[in-house]
Design an enzyme around this catalytic site. Sequence first.
Site, PDB file in Angstrom:
ATOM      1  N   THR A 127       0.950  -1.304  -0.137  1.00 48.20           N
ATOM      2  CA  THR A 127      -0.009   0.119   0.033  1.00 48.20           C
ATOM      3  C   THR A 127       0.853   1.330  -0.076  1.00 48.20           C
ATOM      4  OG1 THR A 127      -0.135  -0.234   2.526  1.00 48.20           O
ATOM      5  CG2 THR A 127      -1.761  -1.040   1.221  1.00 48.20           C
ATOM      6  N   LYS A 128       2.129   1.230   0.153  1.00 52.91           N
ATOM      7  CA  LYS A 128       2.922   2.369   0.210  1.00 52.91           C
ATOM      8  C   LYS A 128       3.298   2.828  -1.259  1.00 52.91           C
ATOM      9  CE  LYS A 128       2.549   2.553   4.757  1.00 52.91           C
ATOM     10  NZ  LYS A 128       1.973   1.559   5.409  1.00 52.91           N
TER      11      LYS A 128
END
Length: 387
Positions: free
Chosen positions: A191-192
């Site tokens: 998700t980064k």
Amino acid sequence: MATINIANKMTRVPFNVPPVTGRELEYIGEVINRREFSGNGTFTARCQIWLKERLNAVDAILTHSCTAALEMAAILSELEPGDEVIMPSFTFVSTANAVVLRRAVPVFVDIRPDTLNIDETRIEAAITPRTKAICVVHYAGVCAEMDTIRQIAAKHKLILIEDAAQALLSTYRGTPAGHLGDLACFSFHETKNVTTGEGGALAINNPRFSERAYIIWEKGTNRRAHKLGAVEKYSWVDYGSSFLPSEFMAAILLAQLEQIERITEERRAIWRRYHNGFADLEAAEIVQRPSVPAHCTHNGHLYYLLLRNQKERDRLIQSLGVEEIGAPFHYVPLHSSLAGLRYARTHGDLSVTDNASAGLIRLPLHAGMAASAADRVIDSIHAILKR
Ligand SMILES: *Cc1c(COP(=O)(O)O)cnc(C)c1O
């Protein structure tokens, strides 16, 4: 039925799509050809040099997650049972878990209503003789008020840790996030902004932590000293764990780091599009948009809106879901979670945290996202909030 038909005609807008830069397979092929699979090899070294230079750090050490980097920071801080670490409650569980695993106590203070970062004016009152460290979180890639926080840490001789999981390439008064505390933790979770699926790094800015960090990283051994030729055999010299990622993960990370500028710029473009697109709703006091202080630059990690209450927020998430737009909430506050109640304590009122948690919605945002997809999100939100 009508809404479902409309949704079917539209393309899904996923919350997140991890970036692929094109060299990942080539680098993984190199790992295979070199027969160098385990951690601390060529690609790990290249990523570490990249991070060290970019952050202007004393050392940068790859880990298998930001969670692992936070655990390393907690060990390096020599937390004893009952010691306290001041942090926001509005964060991911790993920030607090790392402290609890040392049998120390997270002490939650409230956040600022504008950036949703720890409220620096509330830190000093939460300090006790047991306080060992402050752990800030740079939420959404916007830095906490580090000038004040650094002064407080220096005055009370506290270790300053940055949970910079979301903040690679963000800056505070021109200094990179991750170079603002003694230790800083990054995440390369899917998700980064750049990702190896699971992954992270510990940046060290205070040289007193360096030697022990490498030992803790490699199972409490002095394998690094051995590799550097300083000792003939490596052996067990301290407690530690296996915090290393494999070379496969480092290979993917290097391919991503090489294009982090482009990835970040694409994210920032979508971020700006949202920001312009929701200006009218903020002016009408229907939503609050993210706020970035003039002395901070952000990395386009996250775009959120704050609705006026949980009912409006939940309705919006649900309606967007029907239109196949992925828009999750953020954080059940740690102070009201089961484990938080058991293992942590709070200092003062946490109503800003409670309000942010009740009202916040995160919007789809990733590198390679089409401007038209962002426009669809903007239009849908306008339509839903007008109903
Ligand atoms: C993502 C995140 C983490 C955890 O990162 P992992 O790499 O999944 O362990 C920790 N803290 C914050 C603030 C995060 O956003």
